[in-house]
Motif scaffolding. Structure first.
Motif, mmCIF file in Angstrom:
data_model
loop_
_atom_site.group_PDB
_atom_site.id
_atom_site.type_symbol
_atom_site.label_atom_id
_atom_site.label_comp_id
_atom_site.label_asym_id
_atom_site.label_seq_id
_atom_site.Cartn_x
_atom_site.Cartn_y
_atom_site.Cartn_z
ATOM 1 N N ILE A 70 0.812 -1.198 0.000
ATOM 2 C CA ILE A 70 0.000 0.000 0.000
ATOM 3 C C ILE A 70 0.855 1.261 0.000
ATOM 4 O O ILE A 70 0.445 2.307 -0.522
ATOM 5 N N LYS A 73 1.651 2.040 -3.584
ATOM 6 C CA LYS A 73 0.510 2.660 -4.258
ATOM 7 C C LYS A 73 0.353 4.116 -3.818
ATOM 8 O O LYS A 73 -0.013 4.995 -4.617
ATOM 9 N N TYR A 74 0.628 4.389 -2.558
ATOM 10 C CA TYR A 74 0.545 5.755 -2.049
ATOM 11 C C TYR A 74 1.597 6.634 -2.738
ATOM 12 O O TYR A 74 1.305 7.758 -3.165
ATOM 13 N N GLU A 79 -4.650 3.819 -7.571
ATOM 14 C CA GLU A 79 -5.833 3.325 -6.885
ATOM 15 C C GLU A 79 -5.527 1.980 -6.228
ATOM 16 O O GLU A 79 -4.640 1.235 -6.664
ATOM 17 N N LEU A 80 -6.292 1.653 -5.201
ATOM 18 C CA LEU A 80 -6.044 0.403 -4.491
ATOM 19 C C LEU A 80 -6.272 -0.822 -5.372
ATOM 20 O O LEU A 80 -5.624 -1.863 -5.185
#
Length: 534
Positions: A70, A73-74, A79-80
């Motif tokens: 995550i 992705k951040y 998007e998740l």
């Protein structure tokens, strides 16, 4: 969600929080054609490559981290439910990054973003050092090199022009080249096998015209030129020392990496490249950042310094003082750095090469008084030179010669000159000679020594590259791809240092142990380690 699962943040999240990403897609417009199907975001791919080298991940592991982590992705503003991309995309992007000077441009963009954030400044103090890089290839003997070069050319021909091999390859060729070459330390009949391999290579190259040769066939041709020749009878035979063999700077050491070279520095021998690392070292900054990475062949360090200054000037990050070791320093570079870039090059100038300087006995050039106005040199016993020759006669040196009638009756002649000739004094033109003398005088000053001691800190950065990020071994074949690896590693180290930066706190001594409290309570003295601050 990323902040909730990582309250303190990660290095990947720091990139997005403090720099708003390192790059924008607009920075890479010139790298891509205008038409064609849309590609993935180059800014995201560049960030993934940096994070990959920060965490020492393979391509597959980096692509999996983009899908699953995550904080990745951040950092990439994804998007998740974004599925990421195939790991082979990273290989294609590095190939694109290796063209021209795009890797250096990528470092420049990252440093621009850091300078805008106030994390790096120009006209400070920087330092440079180099270390060896091992090529991604085995160490091969001469016999193994020729055999493996023939096998590589056969593999290439079998995939590109297999019809060429129909009347050439037989059962003996299958035994010799059917698998990678692995020979013992003392192979049987090495001379005979080397001649046979040379004959096979010559026959193969005759079947492959220049327009049908691939890179491995071209490497085989170059290896054949370096290791074989035709004698007066027209027979092919291996080269010997009498025939002349290429030096280490020209000799190919692997058919898979024709740019790697064998080098010797002191007691260190390796096949590969050199990496030159430049970083800031200002006393008023909490973090030292890498401002330039240069990957070269195993050449002299003095040949890499002009390129370093040129790139730093293009990035507007030229230092006021540049600390280097003796390998980077020459009188010409001292002058050029100050004249062309206004950079004070700080490093020890090597002593003269005459026997008096090497043995530290007798009269060196410094014992002679040079009068540039009168164009004469005076020896320690008061004799003046008879001949004065300036460049270009013996460029770049000016030569002053004494007459034999002056040197023969001199009682100090054994300490001044050897043989039957008179003393000759060689020195640089006036401006360079005075610069050299001033630099050597500064090296004896305690303030200069304290300043130059700051240079030793770059050894820690070299250790971080080598031990923390495996930069000693190249991941890829070729100088350009190896340079991409080093540039991405340098950007990763900068991010890691900035992300882990903590506010400076006063030194807190180590707490005493229980046994030390016991000794204090009984009035017993114990030795304190100096790092405890007592």
């Amino acid at each position: 969600m990323a902040r909730a699962s990582n309250p303190r943040g990660t290095t990947a999240m720091w990139v997005r929080d403090h720099l708003d990403g390192l790059w924008d897609d607009e920075d890479f417009i010139s790298w891509y054609p205008r038409d064609g199907r849309p590609g993935l975001s180059p800014a995201q791919l560049a960030t993934v490559c940096v994070l990959q080298f920060l965490l020492n991940l393979s391509d597959r592991q980096a692509a999996e981290a983009v899908r699953c982590r995550i904080d990745f992705k951040y950092a990439l503003a994804m998007e998740l439910d974004d599925p990421g991309f195939h790991h082979s995309v990273l290989t294609d992007f590095r190939d694109r990054l290796g063209e021209d000077d795009r890797a250096d441009h990528l470092l420049s963009l990252a440093l621009d973003r850091m300078r805008q954030a106030g994390m790096v400044k120009a006209r400070g103090r920087q330092r440079t050092d180099s270390t060896q890089v091992l090529a991604a290839a085995r160490e091969l003997t001469r016999l193994e090199l020729v055999l493996e070069a023939v096998r590589a050319a056969l593999e290439e021909a079998a995939s590109r022009v297999p019809e060429v091999l129909d009347d050439l390859v037989d059962a003996d060729w299958a035994i010799r080249y059917g698998r990678p070459v692995r020979l013992p330390a003392q192979p049987s009949h090495p001379v005979t096998r080397l001649k046979q391999a040379g004959t096979d290579a010559h026959r193969l190259l005759e079947r492959l015209p220049p327009r049908r040769r691939g890179p491995h066939a071209e490497a085989l041709r170059r290896i054949m030129v370096q290791n074989f020749l035709f004698d007066a009878r027209g027979a092919l035979r291996p080269r010997t020392e009498k025939d002349g063999q290429p030096k280490g700077a020209l000799r190919i050491v692997s058919p898979y990496d024709c740019e790697a070279r064998r080098a010797i520095r002191g007691n260190t021998r390796w096949s590969g490249y050199l990496v030159h690392v430049t970083e800031t070292c200002d006393s008023d900054t909490a973090v030292n950042l890498i401002t330039d990475i240069a990957t070269t062949g195993p050449t002299r360090d003095t040949q890499a310094l002009p390129g370093i200054h040129t790139r730093l000037r293009r990035r507007r990050l030229l230092p006021e003082q540049h600390l280097v070791d003796g390998g980077y320093v020459s009188v010409a570079l001292l002058d050029c750095s100050a004249r062309d870039h206004q950079v004070q090059l700080i490093g020890p100038v090597k002593a003269g090469g005459d026997w008096q300087s090497r043995e530290q006995t007798g009269f060196t050039r410094d014992h002679f008084a040079i009068d540039f106005d009168r164009r004469q040199v005076t020896c320690p016993n008061g004799q003046t030179s008879r001949t004065w020759l300036e460049a270009p006669a013996l460029a770049p040196y000016t030569v002053a010669r004494f007459h034999p009638s002056q040197c023969r009756p001199c009682r100090d002649r054994p300490a001044c000159t050897r043989g039957g000739s008179a003393r000759t004094v060689n020195f640089l033109p006036r401006r360079l000679h005075e610069l050299q003398a001033r630099n050597r005088a500064d090296q004896q000053d305690q303030q200069w020594k304290r300043l130059y001691a700051t240079r030793s800190g770059v050894e820690g950065t070299i250790g971080e590259l080598v031990n923390g990020h495996q930069a000693r071994r190249s991941r890829y074949h070729g100088l350009r791809k190896t340079h991409v690896q080093h540039v991405l590693t340098g950007i990763a180290i900068n991010i890691e240092r900035l992300a882990s930066r903590a506010p400076l706190r006063a030194h807190r001594p180590r707490y005493p142990t229980a046994f030390q409290h016991y000794l204090d309570s009984h009035g017993l003295r114990w030795e304190c380690w100096w790092r405890q601050g007592k």
